[in-house]
Design a protein around this motif. Structure first.
Motif, short mmCIF file in Angstrom:
data_model
loop_
_atom_site.label_atom_id
_atom_site.label_comp_id
_atom_site.label_asym_id
_atom_site.label_seq_id
_atom_site.Cartn_x
_atom_site.Cartn_y
_atom_site.Cartn_z
N TYR A 57 22.42 119.20 -44.23
CA TYR A 57 22.29 117.53 -44.01
C TYR A 57 21.24 117.24 -43.26
CZ TYR A 57 26.73 117.47 -46.13
OH TYR A 57 27.97 117.87 -46.81
N LYS A 82 25.23 114.73 -50.08
CA LYS A 82 24.83 113.59 -49.53
C LYS A 82 23.50 113.13 -49.92
CE LYS A 82 27.88 114.11 -45.53
NZ LYS A 82 28.16 113.92 -43.99
N ASN A 84 21.15 112.94 -47.74
CA ASN A 84 20.02 113.71 -47.12
C ASN A 84 20.27 115.22 -47.23
OD1 ASN A 84 22.63 113.61 -45.77
ND2 ASN A 84 21.92 113.35 -43.73
N SER A 85 20.87 115.73 -48.22
CA SER A 85 21.17 117.04 -48.54
C SER A 85 19.81 117.58 -48.84
CB SER A 85 22.26 117.29 -49.57
OG SER A 85 23.45 116.98 -49.21
#
Length: 108
Positions: A57, A82, A84-85
């Motif tokens: 992340y 997520k 922001n992965s």
């Protein structure tokens, strides 16, 4: 030239480390070099974006390379994804990554 980056490992410990920018290393290789994840739990495919073992992340506001189709496809199938992965193997250590902050995603 080395850059400073911050990596939070899978048990929640934050590591401030120096990463070389002159060795064509990616984030996954840096994590392996510093042994921030148990062997065999990160970079299983060797950095080919064919597994999601190096998913992380991105916590800092860095301009990252555009996600390629193979990375997007892997993250579509991965667990714990997520917004922001990113795959660590797809983030090259360049001077632009100075101050990068990431957290390793949980292992499966």
């Amino acid at each position: 030239m080395d850059i400073s980056i911050r990596i939070t490992d899978r048990v929640g410990v934050t590591h401030d480390i120096s990463a070389p920018t002159d060795m064509a290393m990616n984030l996954m290789e840096v994590v392996r070099a510093y042994e921030l994840a148990p062997e065999g739990t990160i970079g299983v495919c060797g950095g080919m974006a064919m597994c999601a073992s190096c998913q992380c992340y991105v916590l800092s506001n860095h301009e990252l390379p555009t996600m390629q189709d193979d990375e997007e496809a892997m993250l579509a199938e991965a667990f714990f994804v997520k917004d922001n992965s990113r795959l660590g193997c797809q983030i090259q250590m360049t001077t632009d990554m100075e101050g990068l902050e990431v957290e390793l995603a949980p292992a499966d």
